[in-house]
Design a protein around this motif. Structure first.
Motif, mmCIF file in Angstrom:
data_model
loop_
_atom_site.group_PDB
_atom_site.id
_atom_site.type_symbol
_atom_site.label_atom_id
_atom_site.label_comp_id
_atom_site.label_asym_id
_atom_site.label_seq_id
_atom_site.Cartn_x
_atom_site.Cartn_y
_atom_site.Cartn_z
ATOM 1 N N THR A 1 0.811 -1.214 0.000
ATOM 2 C CA THR A 1 0.000 0.000 0.000
ATOM 3 C C THR A 1 0.840 1.259 0.000
ATOM 4 O O THR A 1 0.312 2.350 -0.082
ATOM 5 C CB THR A 1 -0.899 0.024 1.249
ATOM 6 O OG1 THR A 1 -0.065 0.052 2.402
ATOM 7 C CG2 THR A 1 -1.789 -1.198 1.306
ATOM 8 N N ARG B 1 2.562 2.335 2.520
ATOM 9 C CA ARG B 1 2.687 2.897 3.856
ATOM 10 C C ARG B 1 3.843 2.211 4.583
ATOM 11 O O ARG B 1 4.089 1.020 4.391
ATOM 12 C CB ARG B 1 1.386 2.695 4.655
ATOM 13 C CG ARG B 1 0.252 3.556 4.138
ATOM 14 C CD ARG B 1 -1.031 3.206 4.883
ATOM 15 N NE ARG B 1 -2.067 4.153 4.569
ATOM 16 C CZ ARG B 1 -2.745 4.142 3.437
ATOM 17 N NH1 ARG B 1 -2.468 3.255 2.520
ATOM 18 N NH2 ARG B 1 -3.690 5.027 3.198
ATOM 19 N N THR C 1 -11.971 -8.376 14.351
ATOM 20 C CA THR C 1 -12.906 -7.254 14.503
ATOM 21 C C THR C 1 -13.953 -7.568 15.569
ATOM 22 O O THR C 1 -14.318 -6.704 16.382
ATOM 23 C CB THR C 1 -13.583 -6.942 13.163
ATOM 24 O OG1 THR C 1 -12.589 -6.594 12.194
ATOM 25 C CG2 THR C 1 -14.563 -5.788 13.300
ATOM 26 N N TYR D 1 -5.068 -3.524 12.456
ATOM 27 C CA TYR D 1 -4.414 -2.519 11.618
ATOM 28 C C TYR D 1 -3.521 -3.167 10.566
ATOM 29 O O TYR D 1 -3.557 -2.799 9.385
ATOM 30 C CB TYR D 1 -3.587 -1.564 12.482
ATOM 31 C CG TYR D 1 -2.649 -0.715 11.654
ATOM 32 C CD1 TYR D 1 -3.133 0.359 10.902
ATOM 33 C CD2 TYR D 1 -1.286 -1.005 11.587
ATOM 34 C CE1 TYR D 1 -2.275 1.120 10.120
ATOM 35 C CE2 TYR D 1 -0.427 -0.249 10.815
ATOM 36 C CZ TYR D 1 -0.927 0.811 10.078
ATOM 37 O OH TYR D 1 -0.086 1.560 9.295
ATOM 38 N N SER E 1 -5.667 -4.951 7.885
ATOM 39 C CA SER E 1 -6.398 -3.945 7.106
ATOM 40 C C SER E 1 -5.470 -3.223 6.143
ATOM 41 O O SER E 1 -5.807 -2.997 4.974
ATOM 42 C CB SER E 1 -7.061 -2.930 8.049
ATOM 43 O OG SER E 1 -8.018 -3.544 8.870
ATOM 44 N N ARG E 2 -4.281 -2.886 6.624
ATOM 45 C CA ARG E 2 -3.309 -2.211 5.770
ATOM 46 C C ARG E 2 -2.858 -3.120 4.628
ATOM 47 O O ARG E 2 -2.780 -2.701 3.476
ATOM 48 C CB ARG E 2 -2.101 -1.793 6.607
ATOM 49 C CG ARG E 2 -1.026 -1.056 5.815
ATOM 50 C CD ARG E 2 0.326 -1.201 6.477
ATOM 51 N NE ARG E 2 0.707 -2.600 6.563
ATOM 52 C CZ ARG E 2 1.483 -3.095 7.500
ATOM 53 N NH1 ARG E 2 1.923 -2.319 8.475
ATOM 54 N NH2 ARG E 2 1.798 -4.372 7.498
ATOM 55 N N THR F 1 -7.212 0.440 4.390
ATOM 56 C CA THR F 1 -7.019 1.750 4.996
ATOM 57 C C THR F 1 -7.180 2.854 3.962
ATOM 58 O O THR F 1 -7.026 4.032 4.268
ATOM 59 C CB THR F 1 -5.627 1.837 5.642
ATOM 60 O OG1 THR F 1 -4.626 1.511 4.674
ATOM 61 C CG2 THR F 1 -5.524 0.867 6.818
ATOM 62 N N GLN F 2 -7.470 2.469 2.723
ATOM 63 C CA GLN F 2 -7.719 3.437 1.658
ATOM 64 C C GLN F 2 -9.206 3.480 1.343
ATOM 65 O O GLN F 2 -9.980 2.641 1.796
ATOM 66 C CB GLN F 2 -6.957 3.034 0.390
ATOM 67 C CG GLN F 2 -5.462 2.863 0.571
ATOM 68 C CD GLN F 2 -4.791 2.468 -0.721
ATOM 69 O OE1 GLN F 2 -5.058 3.042 -1.770
ATOM 70 N NE2 GLN F 2 -3.922 1.474 -0.656
ATOM 71 N N ASP F 3 -9.576 4.441 0.533
ATOM 72 C CA ASP F 3 -10.944 4.532 0.027
ATOM 73 C C ASP F 3 -10.970 3.927 -1.373
ATOM 74 O O ASP F 3 -10.241 4.373 -2.272
ATOM 75 C CB ASP F 3 -11.398 5.997 -0.031
ATOM 76 C CG ASP F 3 -12.742 6.142 -0.723
ATOM 77 O OD1 ASP F 3 -13.729 5.582 -0.220
ATOM 78 O OD2 ASP F 3 -12.803 6.810 -1.775
ATOM 79 N N ARG G 1 -15.678 -1.264 5.474
ATOM 80 C CA ARG G 1 -14.472 -1.988 5.086
ATOM 81 C C ARG G 1 -13.645 -1.254 4.033
ATOM 82 O O ARG G 1 -12.783 -1.836 3.388
ATOM 83 C CB ARG G 1 -14.851 -3.383 4.589
ATOM 84 C CG ARG G 1 -15.318 -4.299 5.707
ATOM 85 C CD ARG G 1 -16.002 -5.535 5.184
ATOM 86 N NE ARG G 1 -16.328 -6.459 6.266
ATOM 87 C CZ ARG G 1 -17.367 -6.343 7.071
ATOM 88 N NH1 ARG G 1 -18.200 -5.320 6.922
ATOM 89 N NH2 ARG G 1 -17.596 -7.233 8.020
ATOM 90 N N GLY G 2 -13.927 0.017 3.845
ATOM 91 C CA GLY G 2 -13.097 0.810 2.951
ATOM 92 C C GLY G 2 -13.565 0.889 1.512
ATOM 93 O O GLY G 2 -12.833 1.385 0.657
#
Length: 298
Positions: free
Chosen positions: A3, A5, A41, A91, A94-95, A100-102, A126-127
């Protein structure tokens, strides 16, 4: 599935090798990450701070050794005697999944299934953002579904460019799915979720995930049949079945006869002289070469 990040620091793993971004993650592991995320979650919502690999594996429906191996690709090894930090794993996963993005999504084909997907509340959490609903039927244009107006397929390319859409969902009839797929790909979509009961042809670099509800139901029917012991042992047409016996016992006799013939074929050449058919034996009771089955049906 990088991603871009930076990877946050992870607990010490006693010298275990850390996964590098360039190595990637096996597809089988990627397929299990959403299962872990769902279980984590649920734990997070209950304010559970840590979880052992055994507990999390049981909640996700996998074995703990596989879970630990999967998490090693994330660079997460947990802490002996403590387990995994739930919030940190949420986290991490998800990353890694890009959540973590749209992600703007278009849904093409606004029938019953398209409406149901458009109203699914799990996308936003969920993005995923449903950017547009599209259909080829002019009568649907302008109707509101899930708070969005249905737009005509003529606007597809413009919407994809304006909304920077890279994920498309196809819920059209099978005959239209490939044409829709081609247009999505040509417009820049590189990932497609296909609910149409057909196989799509896409160029290299485009990922397709297929969801076929009828196939899943057929698989469940197979397992139900096995559980109830109602396996079909013959492919004979109904006319042959009916000759095996009358009334409700005819089908059972036909199955028994088929099984007996299979035994006879396996033991052919080893049977005793009494296994050969007398000349007055009924034709329906004979094997393929005129022999009586080694085991007679009841």
């Amino acid at each position: 599935m990088a991603t871009g990040r930076p990877t946050p620091a992870t607990p010490s793993s006693g010298g275990a090798p850390r996964r590098t971004r360039g190595r990637g993650i096996p597809d089988a592991t990627v397929a299990r990450l959403p299962l872990y995320l769902r279980a984590l979650t649920a734990l997070s919502e209950r304010s559970v701070p840590t979880v052992s690999s055994e507990e999390l594996a049981a909640a996700a429906g996998v074995n703990s050794a596989k879970l630990r191996k999967d998490f090693s690709y994330l660079g997460s090894y947990g802490t002996r005697g403590v387990g995994y930090d739930v919030e940190y794993l949420v986290y991490q996963i998800s990353r890694e999944l890009g959540l973590t993005q749209d992600w703007p999504v278009v849904i093409v084909g606004i029938g019953n299934l398209g409406h149901a997907l458009a109203n699914y509340g799990g996308f936003a959490s969920r993005g995923f953002r449903v950017a547009a609903l599209l259909d080829a039927d002019p009568a649907l244009a302008g109707q509101i579904a899930a708070g969005l107006p249905v737009r005509h397929m003529d606007e597809l390319e413009e919407i994809i460019r304006a909304e920077h859409v890279s994920i498309g969902v196809i819920t059209t009839p099978p005959g239209a799915a490939q044409q829709v797929c081609d247009r999505l790909v040509a417009a820049g979509v590189t990932s497609i979720l296909n609910f149409a009961p057909t196989v799509l042809s896409v160029p290299a670099g485009v990922d397709v995930r297929k969801v076929d509800l009828s196939i899943e139901l057929q698989i469940l029917a197979f397992h139900e049949q096995r559980k109830s012991g109602e396996e079909h042992l013959t492919d004979e047409p109904p006319a042959v079945v009916s000759r095996a016996g009358a009334g409700a016992t005819g089908g059972a006799k036909a199955v028994a006869a088929a099984a007996a013939r299979a035994v006879s074929r396996r033991t052919r050449g080893k049977a005793t002289p009494t296994a050969s058919a007398p000349s007055d034996a009924p034709a329906a009771d004979r094997g393929e070469d005129g022999e009586l089955p080694a085991v007679m049906p009841a």
